[in-house]
Design a protein around this motif. Structure first.
Motif, PDB file in Angstrom:
ATOM      1  N   VAL A   1      70.541  62.920 105.016  1.00 19.76           N
ATOM      2  CA  VAL A   1      71.776  62.154 104.659  1.00 19.76           C
ATOM      3  C   VAL A   1      71.218  61.661 103.169  1.00 19.76           C
ATOM      4  CG1 VAL A   1      70.761  59.914 105.666  1.00 19.76           C
ATOM      5  CG2 VAL A   1      73.008  60.366 105.008  1.00 19.76           C
ATOM      6  N   TYR A   2      70.162  61.452 102.821  1.00 23.86           N
ATOM      7  CA  TYR A   2      69.759  60.936 101.544  1.00 23.86           C
ATOM      8  C   TYR A   2      70.248  62.155 100.249  1.00 23.86           C
ATOM      9  CZ  TYR A   2      67.356  59.860  97.190  1.00 23.86           C
ATOM     10  OH  TYR A   2      67.023  59.942  95.903  1.00 23.86           O
TER      11      TYR A   2
ATOM     12  N   LEU B   1      70.455  57.968  87.671  1.00 25.30           N
ATOM     13  CA  LEU B   1      69.138  57.836  87.220  1.00 25.30           C
ATOM     14  C   LEU B   1      68.076  57.011  88.086  1.00 25.30           C
ATOM     15  CD1 LEU B   1      70.684  56.145  83.760  1.00 25.30           C
ATOM     16  CD2 LEU B   1      69.356  58.115  83.850  1.00 25.30           C
ATOM     17  N   SER B   2      68.481  56.860  89.292  1.00 20.98           N
ATOM     18  CA  SER B   2      67.252  56.234  90.055  1.00 20.98           C
ATOM     19  C   SER B   2      66.404  57.160  90.619  1.00 20.98           C
ATOM     20  CB  SER B   2      67.798  55.367  91.284  1.00 20.98           C
ATOM     21  OG  SER B   2      68.762  56.454  92.218  1.00 20.98           O
ATOM     22  N   ARG B   3      65.246  56.492  90.966  1.00 19.24           N
ATOM     23  CA  ARG B   3      64.022  57.464  91.362  1.00 19.24           C
ATOM     24  C   ARG B   3      63.585  57.440  92.845  1.00 19.24           C
ATOM     25  NH1 ARG B   3      63.893  60.732  87.315  1.00 19.24           N
ATOM     26  NH2 ARG B   3      63.859  59.782  85.262  1.00 19.24           N
ATOM     27  N   ALA B   4      64.748  57.180  93.711  1.00 22.73           N
ATOM     28  CA  ALA B   4      64.245  56.885  94.994  1.00 22.73           C
ATOM     29  C   ALA B   4      63.707  58.368  95.630  1.00 22.73           C
ATOM     30  CB  ALA B   4      65.516  56.693  95.877  1.00 22.73           C
ATOM     31  N   GLU B   5      64.137  59.465  95.165  1.00 19.45           N
ATOM     32  CA  GLU B   5      63.663  60.731  95.522  1.00 19.45           C
ATOM     33  C   GLU B   5      62.190  60.848  95.482  1.00 19.45           C
ATOM     34  OE1 GLU B   5      65.340  64.512  94.277  1.00 19.45           O
ATOM     35  OE2 GLU B   5      66.203  64.776  96.281  1.00 19.45           O
ATOM     36  N   GLU B   6      61.770  60.270  94.167  1.00 20.62           N
ATOM     37  CA  GLU B   6      60.322  60.418  93.659  1.00 20.62           C
ATOM     38  C   GLU B   6      59.653  59.445  94.657  1.00 20.62           C
ATOM     39  OE1 GLU B   6      60.152  60.118  89.497  1.00 20.62           O
ATOM     40  OE2 GLU B   6      61.399  61.784  89.044  1.00 20.62           O
ATOM     41  N   ASP B   7      60.250  58.235  94.846  1.00 21.23           N
ATOM     42  CA  ASP B   7      59.355  57.033  95.490  1.00 21.23           C
ATOM     43  C   ASP B   7      59.126  57.840  96.972  1.00 21.23           C
ATOM     44  OD1 ASP B   7      59.322  55.604  93.546  1.00 21.23           O
ATOM     45  OD2 ASP B   7      61.064  54.173  94.146  1.00 21.23           O
ATOM     46  N   ALA B   8      60.235  58.457  97.626  1.00 24.60           N
ATOM     47  CA  ALA B   8      59.936  58.638  98.983  1.00 24.60           C
ATOM     48  C   ALA B   8      59.043  60.064  99.013  1.00 24.60           C
ATOM     49  CB  ALA B   8      61.261  59.103  99.470  1.00 24.60           C
TER      50      ALA B   8
ATOM     51  N   LEU C   1      62.503  61.505 104.421  1.00 25.08           N
ATOM     52  CA  LEU C   1      62.418  60.237 105.117  1.00 25.08           C
ATOM     53  C   LEU C   1      63.941  60.406 106.077  1.00 25.08           C
ATOM     54  CD1 LEU C   1      61.631  57.163 102.840  1.00 25.08           C
ATOM     55  CD2 LEU C   1      60.170  58.536 104.690  1.00 25.08           C
ATOM     56  N   VAL C   2      63.765  60.199 107.212  1.00 25.00           N
ATOM     57  CA  VAL C   2      65.004  59.861 108.340  1.00 25.00           C
ATOM     58  C   VAL C   2      65.184  58.718 108.737  1.00 25.00           C
ATOM     59  CG1 VAL C   2      64.978  62.168 108.942  1.00 25.00           C
ATOM     60  CG2 VAL C   2      63.561  60.642 110.156  1.00 25.00           C
ATOM     61  N   TYR C   3      64.484  57.597 108.187  1.00 22.89           N
ATOM     62  CA  TYR C   3      64.154  56.306 108.584  1.00 22.89           C
ATOM     63  C   TYR C   3      64.005  55.349 107.501  1.00 22.89           C
ATOM     64  CZ  TYR C   3      63.832  51.675 110.955  1.00 22.89           C
ATOM     65  OH  TYR C   3      64.085  50.512 111.432  1.00 22.89           O
TER      66      TYR C   3
ATOM     67  N   PHE D   1      57.609  54.669 112.977  1.00 19.57           N
ATOM     68  CA  PHE D   1      56.484  53.753 112.618  1.00 19.57           C
ATOM     69  C   PHE D   1      55.923  54.216 111.451  1.00 19.57           C
ATOM     70  CE2 PHE D   1      52.026  52.247 112.876  1.00 19.57           C
ATOM     71  CZ  PHE D   1      52.217  51.092 112.594  1.00 19.57           C
ATOM     72  N   LYS D   2      55.565  55.457 111.238  1.00 21.80           N
ATOM     73  CA  LYS D   2      54.890  56.041 110.191  1.00 21.80           C
ATOM     74  C   LYS D   2      56.147  55.988 108.911  1.00 21.80           C
ATOM     75  CE  LYS D   2      52.002  59.260 112.246  1.00 21.80           C
ATOM     76  NZ  LYS D   2      51.746  60.762 112.510  1.00 21.80           N
ATOM     77  N   GLN D   3      57.196  56.236 109.128  1.00 26.34           N
ATOM     78  CA  GLN D   3      58.134  55.904 107.810  1.00 26.34           C
ATOM     79  C   GLN D   3      58.494  54.430 107.690  1.00 26.34           C
ATOM     80  OE1 GLN D   3      61.507  58.683 107.944  1.00 26.34           O
ATOM     81  NE2 GLN D   3      59.978  60.512 107.910  1.00 26.34           N
ATOM     82  N   GLY D   4      58.483  53.785 108.647  1.00 22.99           N
ATOM     83  CA  GLY D   4      58.485  52.262 108.404  1.00 22.99           C
ATOM     84  C   GLY D   4      57.491  51.777 107.515  1.00 22.99           C
ATOM     85  N   ILE D   5      56.143  52.007 107.816  1.00 18.59           N
ATOM     86  CA  ILE D   5      55.172  51.850 106.748  1.00 18.59           C
ATOM     87  C   ILE D   5      55.281  52.455 105.425  1.00 18.59           C
ATOM     88  CG2 ILE D   5      52.840  52.431 106.228  1.00 18.59           C
ATOM     89  CD1 ILE D   5      52.171  52.368 109.250  1.00 18.59           C
ATOM     90  N   ARG D   6      55.711  53.586 105.192  1.00 22.51           N
ATOM     91  CA  ARG D   6      56.024  54.009 104.198  1.00 22.51           C
ATOM     92  C   ARG D   6      57.016  53.450 103.368  1.00 22.51           C
ATOM     93  NH1 ARG D   6      54.554  55.644  99.488  1.00 22.51           N
ATOM     94  NH2 ARG D   6      55.678  57.432  98.571  1.00 22.51           N
ATOM     95  N   LYS D   7      58.029  53.157 103.982  1.00 24.35           N
ATOM     96  CA  LYS D   7      59.287  52.120 103.307  1.00 24.35           C
ATOM     97  C   LYS D   7      58.558  50.969 102.720  1.00 24.35           C
ATOM     98  CE  LYS D   7      61.880  49.334 104.962  1.00 24.35           C
ATOM     99  NZ  LYS D   7      63.130  48.753 105.816  1.00 24.35           N
ATOM    100  N   GLN D   8      57.758  50.209 103.526  1.00 24.19           N
ATOM    101  CA  GLN D   8      57.271  48.980 103.298  1.00 24.19           C
ATOM    102  C   GLN D   8      56.226  49.107 102.045  1.00 24.19           C
ATOM    103  OE1 GLN D   8      59.673  47.372 104.904  1.00 24.19           O
ATOM    104  NE2 GLN D   8      58.106  45.507 104.731  1.00 24.19           N
ATOM    105  N   GLU D   9      55.501  50.278 102.008  1.00 27.11           N
ATOM    106  CA  GLU D   9      54.574  50.291 100.878  1.00 27.11           C
ATOM    107  C   GLU D   9      55.432  50.632  99.782  1.00 27.11           C
ATOM    108  OE1 GLU D   9      51.021  52.915 103.012  1.00 27.11           O
ATOM    109  OE2 GLU D   9      52.606  54.055 102.186  1.00 27.11           O
TER     110      GLU D   9
END
Length: 328
Positions: free
Chosen positions: A72-73, A166-173, A177-179, A223-231
């Protein structure tokens, strides 16, 4: 329709044959000639693409994009790349918008803010408190993005298109990510914003879908992707200077992921994995200080079990989960 519309409404669609027709019908009934609808078929394997083609019927307001399944992203990013509007809105294929969506937004855009956050109907109630929305500004929006949940969805935002591109969400992730992808994308746009305003009008209806990716995701992957999001959000927290003042809410969000994963482990009877979870830095770092008001009673109980680091407590929790399954 104007050559450069004010609004581009981006609709990612994956295996949405049951809902995409109704979704598009509602969007095409919105008043005005200053908007376009960009529909992105994200590699659907059902009849979604055929339904889209039949619905748009050469309507000049609709642009149809098709791609291999990428999530979706990336479907939203593809839609924004094709869009021509000054602002982008995002509508999930299984959700609905209110008829006054664009009419309510037009007056708010007069000062040309970078982002407008509006209210939404979720589960029979409202997503946001009206008072909070009425006083919303950039600092409050960023604070909520890293320490709360009201800023997480992207479907109740009207965002200047150039900032999304212009945002860098793709590079951040870095990974698919599906969550948690909404929260990361919103935070990456907020990092570029100069102004944010709130609109206390419910203009979107979020529909709970038991078959959605979010609802069916494996607990470990969640859980793993939740950790990644919080990081990732932690990096923004540092950048925006919120580290000390927002730690309670941020830690509470971390513990919510731990509690949800703990519940899944209890239902599987994997109490040893629960003991391992209790010793993970993600949990031990978060337990130091958190806002207990942000956790439900069950989540607090699960966190207490993890904090005790007791196999006996874990077994008791497992037995309780087994009993609840049996009585259902």
């Amino acid at each position: 329709m104007a050559d450069k519309p004010l609004f581009s409404i981006v609709v990612p669609a994956y295996n949405a044959e049951k809902t995409i027709g109704t979704c598009l019908d509602a969007l095409l009934r919105l008043g005005g000639d200053d908007y376009e609808v960009v529909v992105v078929n994200d590699g659907s394997r059902d009849c979604t693409a055929d339904i889209i083609r039949n619905r748009i019927n050469d309507d000049a307001r609709v642009r149809f994009v098709s791609q291999d399944n990428a999530g979706v992203y990336r479907a939203r990013r593809a839609g924004c790349a094709e869009a021509r509007g000054e602002y982008c809105l995002f509508v999930d294929a299984d959700d609905k918008v209110e008829p006054e969506l664009l009419a309510a937004l037009r007056p708010v855009l007069a000062p040309w803010p970078d982002m407008v956050v509006f209210n939404a109907f979720v589960g029979g109630g409202l997503l946001c408190d009206g008072t909070w929305l009425e006083s919303l500004d950039l600092v409050a929006a960023r604070r909520e993005a890293v320490a709360g949940h009201l800023m997480n969805p992207i479907w109740n935002k009207c965002i200047r298109r150039e900032l999304i591109n212009l945002s860098r969400a793709e590079e951040d992730a870095a990974e698919r990510l599906v969550y948690g992808e909404d929260a990361i994308q919103v935070a990456s746009v907020l990092d570029l914003c100069d102004s944010v305003v709130g609109l206390n009008v419910a203009l979107y209806r979020y529909e709970t879908n038991a078959g959605s990716v979010t609802s069916t995701i494996d607990p470990l992957l969640r859980f793993k992707q939740g950790i990644r999001k919080q990081e990732i959000l932690s990096v923004y927290m540092d950048k925006w200077g919120f580290r000390s003042t927002e730690r309670g809410g941020f830690n509470a969000n971390c513990l919510i992921y731990c509690a949800d994963y703990c519940k899944a482990l209890a239902e599987r009877g994997d109490y040893r994995a629960m003991g391992e979870l209790a010793n993970r830095p993600f949990f031990t770092d978060a337990i130091g200080y958190y806002d207990k008001r942000l956790l439900t009673r069950n989540q607090k109980m699960l966190v207490t079990v993890l904090r005790a680091k007791s196999l006996i407590a874990a077994r008791l929790l497992y037995l309780l989960a087994a009993f609840r399954r049996k009585v259902r």
